[in-house]
Design a protein around this motif. Sequence first.
Motif, mmCIF file in Angstrom:
data_model
loop_
_atom_site.group_PDB
_atom_site.id
_atom_site.type_symbol
_atom_site.label_atom_id
_atom_site.label_comp_id
_atom_site.label_asym_id
_atom_site.label_seq_id
_atom_site.Cartn_x
_atom_site.Cartn_y
_atom_site.Cartn_z
ATOM 1 N N GLY A 25 0.978 -1.193 -0.088
ATOM 2 C CA GLY A 25 -0.039 0.108 -0.072
ATOM 3 C C GLY A 25 0.950 1.212 0.064
ATOM 4 N N ALA A 26 0.388 2.198 -0.559
ATOM 5 C CA ALA A 26 0.901 3.532 -0.662
ATOM 6 C C ALA A 26 1.225 4.290 0.719
ATOM 7 C CB ALA A 26 0.292 4.406 -1.721
ATOM 8 N N ASP A 27 0.660 3.951 1.657
ATOM 9 C CA ASP A 27 0.703 4.505 2.899
ATOM 10 C C ASP A 27 1.677 3.457 4.012
ATOM 11 O OD1 ASP A 27 -0.711 6.659 2.328
ATOM 12 O OD2 ASP A 27 -2.494 5.762 2.957
ATOM 13 N N ALA A 28 2.102 2.585 3.403
ATOM 14 C CA ALA A 28 3.174 1.683 4.236
ATOM 15 C C ALA A 28 4.303 2.677 4.590
ATOM 16 C CB ALA A 28 3.733 0.488 3.398
ATOM 17 N N PRO A 29 4.722 2.264 6.095
ATOM 18 C CA PRO A 29 5.925 2.928 6.555
ATOM 19 C C PRO A 29 7.243 2.353 5.750
ATOM 20 C CG PRO A 29 5.233 1.486 8.194
ATOM 21 C CD PRO A 29 4.238 1.588 7.071
ATOM 22 N N LEU A 30 8.294 3.462 5.707
ATOM 23 C CA LEU A 30 9.542 3.052 5.044
ATOM 24 C C LEU A 30 9.994 1.916 5.658
ATOM 25 C CD1 LEU A 30 11.323 3.822 2.899
ATOM 26 C CD2 LEU A 30 12.455 5.617 4.346
ATOM 27 N N LYS A 31 9.872 1.615 7.167
ATOM 28 C CA LYS A 31 10.371 0.403 7.509
ATOM 29 C C LYS A 31 10.178 -0.646 6.912
ATOM 30 C CE LYS A 31 10.777 -1.653 12.195
ATOM 31 N NZ LYS A 31 10.529 -1.383 13.581
ATOM 32 N N THR A 32 8.826 -0.738 6.771
ATOM 33 C CA THR A 32 7.993 -2.202 6.081
ATOM 34 C C THR A 32 8.489 -2.206 4.673
ATOM 35 O OG1 THR A 32 6.165 -1.722 7.451
ATOM 36 C CG2 THR A 32 5.831 -3.072 5.525
ATOM 37 N N LEU A 33 8.589 -1.228 3.892
ATOM 38 C CA LEU A 33 9.273 -1.364 2.599
ATOM 39 C C LEU A 33 10.502 -1.831 2.574
ATOM 40 C CD1 LEU A 33 7.606 1.884 1.108
ATOM 41 C CD2 LEU A 33 6.597 -0.237 1.202
ATOM 42 N N ALA A 34 11.422 -1.014 3.244
ATOM 43 C CA ALA A 34 12.979 -1.341 3.316
ATOM 44 C C ALA A 34 12.989 -2.943 3.654
ATOM 45 C CB ALA A 34 13.529 -0.593 4.283
ATOM 46 N N HIS A 35 12.248 -3.346 4.869
ATOM 47 C CA HIS A 35 12.549 -4.620 5.548
ATOM 48 C C HIS A 35 12.014 -5.672 4.414
ATOM 49 C CE1 HIS A 35 12.619 -7.388 8.766
ATOM 50 N NE2 HIS A 35 11.693 -8.243 8.302
ATOM 51 N N ALA A 36 10.940 -5.472 3.664
ATOM 52 C CA ALA A 36 10.610 -6.510 2.519
ATOM 53 C C ALA A 36 11.616 -6.376 1.489
ATOM 54 C CB ALA A 36 9.268 -6.035 2.050
ATOM 55 N N ALA A 37 12.054 -5.244 1.114
ATOM 56 C CA ALA A 37 13.014 -5.174 0.045
ATOM 57 C C ALA A 37 14.263 -5.882 0.398
ATOM 58 C CB ALA A 37 13.360 -3.623 -0.509
ATOM 59 N N TYR A 38 14.642 -5.853 1.630
ATOM 60 C CA TYR A 38 15.874 -6.467 2.202
ATOM 61 C C TYR A 38 15.711 -8.129 2.091
ATOM 62 C CZ TYR A 38 19.440 -8.066 5.347
ATOM 63 O OH TYR A 38 20.727 -8.680 5.717
ATOM 64 N N HIS A 39 14.436 -8.542 2.436
ATOM 65 C CA HIS A 39 14.578 -9.689 2.309
ATOM 66 C C HIS A 39 14.266 -10.492 0.804
ATOM 67 C CE1 HIS A 39 14.387 -10.801 6.885
ATOM 68 N NE2 HIS A 39 13.641 -9.810 7.046
ATOM 69 N N GLU A 40 13.862 -9.638 0.174
ATOM 70 C CA GLU A 40 13.790 -10.067 -1.378
ATOM 71 C C GLU A 40 15.029 -9.872 -2.103
ATOM 72 O OE1 GLU A 40 11.130 -11.164 -3.302
ATOM 73 O OE2 GLU A 40 9.867 -11.314 -1.243
ATOM 74 N N ARG A 41 16.123 -9.190 -1.206
ATOM 75 C CA ARG A 41 17.491 -9.068 -1.737
ATOM 76 C C ARG A 41 17.265 -8.025 -2.811
ATOM 77 N NH1 ARG A 41 21.378 -12.934 -0.483
ATOM 78 N NH2 ARG A 41 20.395 -14.623 0.743
ATOM 79 N N ASN A 42 16.874 -7.080 -2.691
ATOM 80 C CA ASN A 42 16.756 -5.834 -3.436
ATOM 81 C C ASN A 42 17.854 -4.923 -2.816
ATOM 82 O OD1 ASN A 42 15.123 -5.830 -5.695
ATOM 83 N ND2 ASN A 42 13.405 -6.178 -3.815
ATOM 84 N N HIS A 43 18.548 -4.310 -3.790
ATOM 85 C CA HIS A 43 19.724 -3.458 -3.636
ATOM 86 C C HIS A 43 19.164 -2.036 -2.859
ATOM 87 C CE1 HIS A 43 23.820 -1.828 -3.602
ATOM 88 N NE2 HIS A 43 23.545 -0.759 -4.803
ATOM 89 N N LEU A 44 19.631 -1.648 -1.919
ATOM 90 C CA LEU A 44 19.033 -0.492 -1.005
ATOM 91 C C LEU A 44 19.909 0.697 -1.052
ATOM 92 C CD1 LEU A 44 16.662 -2.297 1.708
ATOM 93 C CD2 LEU A 44 15.943 -1.118 -0.487
#
Length: 130
Positions: A22-41
């Motif tokens: 969702g568009a209102d998701a906090p950055l912490k949630t987005l970064a955590h999910a991206a990290y676990h998906e092995r996306n370059h942050l």
Amino acid sequence: MAVQHACQQLNARLEPFRHKYGADAPLKTLAHAAYHERNHLTANGYNKMPTIGYVWRNYVDPLPIYLYFTQGAAISEVELDVLTGSHTVLRTDIKMDVGRSINPAIDYGQIEGAFIQGQGLFTVEETLWQ
């Protein structure tokens, strides 16, 4: 502009997670999910000022050398010992126009650092000319 370029890269990498959480998701949630998906942050930005047509030593029809300017003024209250030449800066007021600031704390540090560097250059350092 370099910071903006780096932020655009990160936003593009996080976009799939914004759709998922969702568009209102906090950055912490987005970064955590991206990290676990092995996306370059991490991202690097670079900005080179475009050519603006400045010609060195053109005093007839000069163009500005930079695309942006800052304006500033400072005044210092100084206690001076005229017998020894020693001095103490009692107070300095600095007024600076930096435009739209990205981070005022960084601007304060840059302005204060520049002032102290200039103060040291003209009061403490010995300039040798060859």
